[in-house]
Scaffold this motif. Structure first.
Motif, PDB file in Angstrom:
ATOM      1  N   GLN A 198       4.459  -1.252  -1.848  1.00 34.31           N
ATOM      2  CA  GLN A 198       3.732  -0.330  -0.875  1.00 34.31           C
ATOM      3  C   GLN A 198       4.570   0.083   0.172  1.00 34.31           C
ATOM      4  OE1 GLN A 198      -0.141  -2.173   0.430  1.00 34.31           O
ATOM      5  NE2 GLN A 198      -0.710  -2.778  -1.645  1.00 34.31           N
ATOM      6  N   TRP A 199       5.323  -0.983   0.711  1.00 36.39           N
ATOM      7  CA  TRP A 199       6.296  -0.659   2.046  1.00 36.39           C
ATOM      8  C   TRP A 199       7.023   0.429   1.861  1.00 36.39           C
ATOM      9  CZ3 TRP A 199       6.020  -1.689   6.927  1.00 36.39           C
ATOM     10  CH2 TRP A 199       7.097  -1.570   7.587  1.00 36.39           C
ATOM     11  N   ILE A 200       7.517   0.438   0.553  1.00 39.21           N
ATOM     12  CA  ILE A 200       8.440   1.693   0.370  1.00 39.21           C
ATOM     13  C   ILE A 200       7.883   3.054  -0.098  1.00 39.21           C
ATOM     14  CG2 ILE A 200      10.538   0.254   0.501  1.00 39.21           C
ATOM     15  CD1 ILE A 200      10.441   0.789  -2.724  1.00 39.21           C
ATOM     16  N   ASP A 201       6.725   2.983  -0.152  1.00 33.96           N
ATOM     17  CA  ASP A 201       5.975   4.192  -0.660  1.00 33.96           C
ATOM     18  C   ASP A 201       6.143   5.339   0.430  1.00 33.96           C
ATOM     19  OD1 ASP A 201       4.287   6.087  -1.772  1.00 33.96           O
ATOM     20  OD2 ASP A 201       2.638   4.805  -2.333  1.00 33.96           O
ATOM     21  N   PRO A 202       6.696   6.396   0.081  1.00 37.08           N
ATOM     22  CA  PRO A 202       6.656   7.294   1.104  1.00 37.08           C
ATOM     23  C   PRO A 202       5.260   7.955   1.654  1.00 37.08           C
ATOM     24  CG  PRO A 202       7.519   8.305  -0.804  1.00 37.08           C
ATOM     25  CD  PRO A 202       7.399   6.822  -1.168  1.00 37.08           C
ATOM     26  N   GLU A 203       4.343   7.762   0.750  1.00 40.15           N
ATOM     27  CA  GLU A 203       3.122   8.159   1.090  1.00 40.15           C
ATOM     28  C   GLU A 203       1.988   7.014   1.978  1.00 40.15           C
ATOM     29  OE1 GLU A 203       2.187  11.261   0.309  1.00 40.15           O
ATOM     30  OE2 GLU A 203       4.279  11.366  -0.697  1.00 40.15           O
ATOM     31  N   LEU A 204       2.745   6.081   2.159  1.00 36.76           N
ATOM     32  CA  LEU A 204       2.003   5.033   2.850  1.00 36.76           C
ATOM     33  C   LEU A 204       1.566   5.459   4.234  1.00 36.76           C
ATOM     34  CD1 LEU A 204       0.959   2.001   2.608  1.00 36.76           C
ATOM     35  CD2 LEU A 204       3.410   1.366   3.683  1.00 36.76           C
ATOM     36  N   THR A 205       0.340   5.565   4.364  1.00 33.85           N
ATOM     37  CA  THR A 205       0.014   5.929   5.711  1.00 33.85           C
ATOM     38  C   THR A 205       0.169   5.084   7.027  1.00 33.85           C
ATOM     39  OG1 THR A 205      -2.507   4.557   5.776  1.00 33.85           O
ATOM     40  CG2 THR A 205      -2.301   6.878   4.624  1.00 33.85           C
ATOM     41  N   GLU A 206       0.041   5.413   8.154  1.00 42.81           N
ATOM     42  CA  GLU A 206       0.207   4.627   9.452  1.00 42.81           C
ATOM     43  C   GLU A 206      -0.460   3.231   9.274  1.00 42.81           C
ATOM     44  OE1 GLU A 206      -0.124   4.961  14.170  1.00 42.81           O
ATOM     45  OE2 GLU A 206       0.883   6.306  13.189  1.00 42.81           O
TER      46      GLU A 206
END
Length: 269
Positions: A198-206
């Motif tokens: 999840q941490w390197i997913d560019p779509e991860l929200t703030e």
């Protein structure tokens, strides 16, 4: 804080966990030489980041280059103070350098981290190897930066990638190990494999980023073992590797920092 890590494992394990990972390493590093890596040496290492929505494995140097410093030599000198980033400053401290690069998220693959414990009356601290239970490899979240630098000898421009490792307040176990010093009661931001993805997913929200930054791994999910001195060139008397267990005489259990049946530290140094 965290200045000492171990990457003593087959890189294929990283590729197995991230089957879609693009292997863009410029250099193949010797795993045996990475049993202990010390951050202040600004070593070249492996990190995982995302480029054009594709996760990649690449080489970067530990210690972020502070771009607000203009002199190339001073930039390099300042990097030793950019080895760790406090999780509390990444989203909420808008004046922090980490806030500026908060979206440049990366992972550092490791097999363990080393931390030092102070024992009352002992001159030297006791080093511990700390790992996640039931896994030979895990990932520490970090932030990275890419920049154009000037070679101070030739004047030529070159591209540089550097990273920092994120720390947070220690859990109950790590507070007993990292029990002294200016940055005592801190630990790396330990996370599990799914959270690492999840941490390197560019779509991860703030909100998702904040959830990772606020995660405190339960103490019972960490394993720990005392080791021989990890810094310096002194060889172990038993000739084993730096990450092998070493029994310290008179070492008290965690939570009690008074030596057992001994007034002085065993002679290691």
């Amino acid at each position: 804080m965290c200045y000492d890590v171990s990457f003593h494992t087959n890189i294929q394990l990283t590729l197995d966990i991230f089957p879609d990972l693009a292997d863009n390493r410029q250099l193949e590093l010797n795993s045996d030489a990475l049993i202990h890596v010390e951050g202040h040496a600004l070593p070249l290492y492996y990190i995982i980041n995302t480029k054009d929505h594709v996760p990649q494995l690449t080489n970067m140097e530990w210690g972020v280059t502070p771009l607000y410093v203009k002199d190339p030599k001073e930039r390099t000198a300042r990097r030793s103070g950019m080895i760790n980033a406090r999780s509390e400053r990444i989203l909420d401290d808008h004046k922090s350098y980490w806030y500026r690069i908060r979206n440049n998220r990366c992972l550092i693959p490791v097999s363990g981290i080393y931390e030092h414990r102070q024992i009352s009356g002992w001159k030297n601290k006791v080093p511990y190897l700390v790992q996640l239970k039931d896994t030979p490899l895990f990932f520490l979240p970090g932030l990275y930066q890419e920049s154009t630098e000037v070679d101070t000898l030739t004047g030529e421009l070159y591209q540089e990638g550097t990273y920092t490792l994120i720390t947070r307040p220690a859990n109950s176990l790590m507070a007993q190990i990292h029990n002294s010093g200016e940055n005592k009661h801190r630990m790396p931001l330990f996370i599990h494999h799914e959270m690492a993805k999840q941490w390197i997913d560019p779509e991860l929200t703030e909100a998702g980023v904040r959830e990772v930054l606020n995660y405190e791994i339960p103490a019972e999910e960490l394993s720990y073992s005392t080791v021989y001195t990890i810094r310096g060139g002194k060889q172990r008397p038993d000739h084993q590797e730096k990450d092998a267990h070493w029994e310290w005489a008179a070492l008290p259990p965690l939570g009690n920092d008074t030596p057992l049946n001994a007034g002085t530290q065993q002679s290691l140094f």
